[in-house]
Write an enzyme that holds these catalytic residues in place. Structure first.
Site, short mmCIF file in Angstrom:
data_model
loop_
_atom_site.label_atom_id
_atom_site.label_comp_id
_atom_site.label_asym_id
_atom_site.label_seq_id
_atom_site.Cartn_x
_atom_site.Cartn_y
_atom_site.Cartn_z
N LYS A 80 0.94 -1.04 -0.17
CA LYS A 80 0.06 -0.07 -0.04
C LYS A 80 0.84 1.25 0.09
O LYS A 80 1.77 1.40 0.51
CB LYS A 80 -0.80 0.00 1.11
CG LYS A 80 -1.88 1.35 1.42
CD LYS A 80 -2.70 0.85 2.63
CE LYS A 80 -3.83 1.87 2.66
NZ LYS A 80 -4.72 1.81 3.96
N SER A 155 -9.79 1.68 3.11
CA SER A 155 -8.87 2.47 2.24
C SER A 155 -7.87 1.65 1.56
O SER A 155 -7.11 2.22 0.36
CB SER A 155 -8.00 3.63 2.80
OG SER A 155 -7.38 2.84 3.87
N SER A 179 -9.80 -0.77 7.22
CA SER A 179 -9.16 -0.68 5.71
C SER A 179 -8.28 -1.95 5.35
O SER A 179 -7.89 -1.82 4.17
CB SER A 179 -8.32 0.64 5.86
OG SER A 179 -8.96 1.80 5.60
N1 GLN Z 1 -13.04 3.68 6.17
C1 GLN Z 1 -12.64 4.38 7.47
C2 GLN Z 1 -12.04 5.80 7.41
O1 GLN Z 1 -12.55 6.18 6.45
C3 GLN Z 1 -11.26 3.48 7.85
C4 GLN Z 1 -10.27 3.79 7.11
C5 GLN Z 1 -9.07 3.02 7.49
O2 GLN Z 1 -9.01 1.93 8.16
N2 GLN Z 1 -7.71 3.55 7.17
O3 GLN Z 1 -11.57 6.45 8.18
#
Ligand code: GLN
Length: 488
Positions: A80, A155, A179
């Site tokens: 990532k 994400s 994420s």
């Molecule tokens: N979707 C969640 C957010 O927007 C979690 C994101 C993540 O785990 N980095 O914060």
């Protein structure tokens, strides 16, 4: 076609000299060339560096180095875009880093390399890991390999889509509120969020430091156990990393679940849950019972406050962490007549709408006069959420739930409504607030279109061995993990 293999299969073939690391790497690169214009998982990859690493692995294999010594020798693994790999671009899915390149390897990258992996490629993500669909990437949106009109989750959408489409054998992502588990569920792979502190975050660009963890995406539970084994452990460079021995996670893998006590959280099996998701999860629970586990209901009464609590704590921490992107130290700069104007212009041009929204929210909840009402109160609710889990874990060894309320939604479906987007993490967020371990694995498909459904397993702090044990036994009994996406 080595790109289609999982890690155990590839390392067995490499050890028997039936294929070479170069062939494996080339096979992934060729496949990326065929499918990534549709999947769009990779922001970039360095072909020359990847092949040079593959050749080094082949030389080591020729010299007699075994996979017992270096378990990932010759295995292509991608990252990532939030993890530092020395000399490679680091953008965090954002424009604000400009042409920045990492000056050092993250600890997880050092560990992958020490284990012999070929570490290549930058995977797309929501900007600074804020999002659930990869639509907040400043570059482009990654597509779900099962249906390219749909989101891959986020994400870490690039990390999930790359594994699900066989572009790499495994990948790393980060999980702050879901994420890793949410995109793993939506793309049909195994995603692990280890216990808070299990994996060093040195070299991970921080989003919300009390929640962030690094974890893997793989095609099987055994590969998940191996990847977690390799990246875990204490690191003096991350003061939050736990000084606890790393058990042999693969030793925990077995085929029956006798004696295991599973909890079903009644609060997770209600409103908003898609009927096909519910049916698949119910069937998975019956399957786990037939493997010998006992199942009882547990209660997590404060989990209804998890999303609200998360969006106070995560935004507060993000507003502080993202202060460092000021046009002075990193990446892009837009000039101004004085430093304040330069900061404003740089941050105004460099950050996307969702990142700005979070910084504004976070600054607000931390501001004097509101701190007690929002941030401090959210921290207290967080303790209640953690205590709910610790109480449940007095009765059960792990908790099962859906990973997401629905299968992958359509591109653009939730971009105009941030609250709807936030709610797609309703089942994953409390795990980060509680600091416990979590995993998502495939447990079936919707009918039309055929889209993966994820089963979430939540474990005690340092309960990873139990999660891998359950995941492996379930996978062996069902074979859902063997289904491949049309673009794989
Ligand atoms: N979707 C969640 C957010 O927007 C979690 C994101 C993540 O785990 N980095 O914060």
């Amino acid at each position: 076609m080595p790109h289609r293999l999982n890690i155990s299969e590839l390392t067995a073939r490499l050890a028997r000299r039936e294929t070479s690391a170069r062939e494996a790497m080339q096979s992934c690169l060729d496949h990326i060339g065929r499918v990534d214009s549709a999947v769009k998982a990779f922001l970039s990859y360095d072909t020359a560096d990847a092949l040079a690493q593959a050749d080094r692995a082949d030389r080591e294999i020729a010299e007699g180095r075994t996979h017992a010594e270096k378990p990932l020798l010759g295995v292509p693994i991608a990252l990532k875009d939030v993890l530092c790999q020395q000399g490679q671009p680091l953008n965090c899915g954002s424009k604000i880093l400009g042409n920045y390149r990492s000056p050092y390897d993250a600890t997880v990258v050092v560990k992958l390399k020490e284990a012999g992996a070929i570490v290549f490629g930058r995977l797309n993500m929501d900007e600074f890991a804020m999002g659930s669909s990869t639509e907040n990437s400043a570059f482009f949106t990654t597509r779900n390999p099962w249906d390219t009109d749909r989101i891959p989750g986020g994400s870490s959408g690039g990390s999930a889509a790359a594994v699900a489409s066989n572009e790499c054998l495994a990948s790393l992502g980060s999980d702050t509120g879901g994420s890793i588990r949410q995109p793993a569920a939506l793309c049909g792979c195994i995603g692990v969020k280890p216990t808070y502190g299990r994996v060093s975050r040195y070299g991970l660009v921080a989003f919300a430091s009390s929640l962030d963890q690094i974890g893997s995406f793989t095609k099987t539970a055994a590969d998940a156990a191996l990847m977690t084994q390799i990246i875990s452990g204490h690191d003096p460079r991350d003061s939050t990393s736990l000084n606890e021995p790393v058990p042999d996670y693969r030793a925990a893998l077995g085929n029956d679940l006798r004696g295991l006590r599973l909890g079903v959280a009644k609060e997770f099996m209600v409103g908003g849950l898609d009927p096909e998701v519910r049916d698949s999860v119910d069937a998975a629970i019956r399957q786990l019972q037939s493997l010998g586990a006992t199942v009882e209901e547990v209660s997590l009464p404060h989990s209804e406050h998890a999303v609200a609590t998360y969006y106070i704590i995560a935004t507060a921490e993000a507003s502080a962490n993202l202060a460092r992107f000021d046009g002075v130290r990193y990446g892009a700069r837009v000039a101004g007549s004085d430093p304040t104007e330069m900061y404003e212009r740089t941050r105004g041009a460099g950050f996307g709408a969702e990142v700005k929204r979070r910084i504004i929210l976070g600054t607000y909840v931390l501001s004097s006069g509101y701190y007690d009402a929002y941030y401090l109160r959210a921290q207290k609710v967080r303790t209640l959420i953690r205590n709910d889990f610790l109480k449940a874990f007095e009765k059960v060894d792990a908790i099962v739930s859906p990973t997401t309320p629905t299968a992958a939604f359509r591109l653009g479906e939730k971009t105009q409504d941030p609250l709807q987007m936030y709610l797609s993490d309703i089942f994953t967020i409390s795990c980060n607030l509680a600091g416990i371990s979590g995993l998502s694995m495939p447990c079936g498909f919707t009918k039309s279109p055929k889209l993966p459904i994820g089963l979430q397993l939540l474990g005690k702090p340092l309960g990873e061995p139990t999660l891998f044990h359950i995941a492996h036994a379930y996978e062996q009994a069902t074979g859902w993990h063997l289904e491949r996406a049309p673009l794989a």
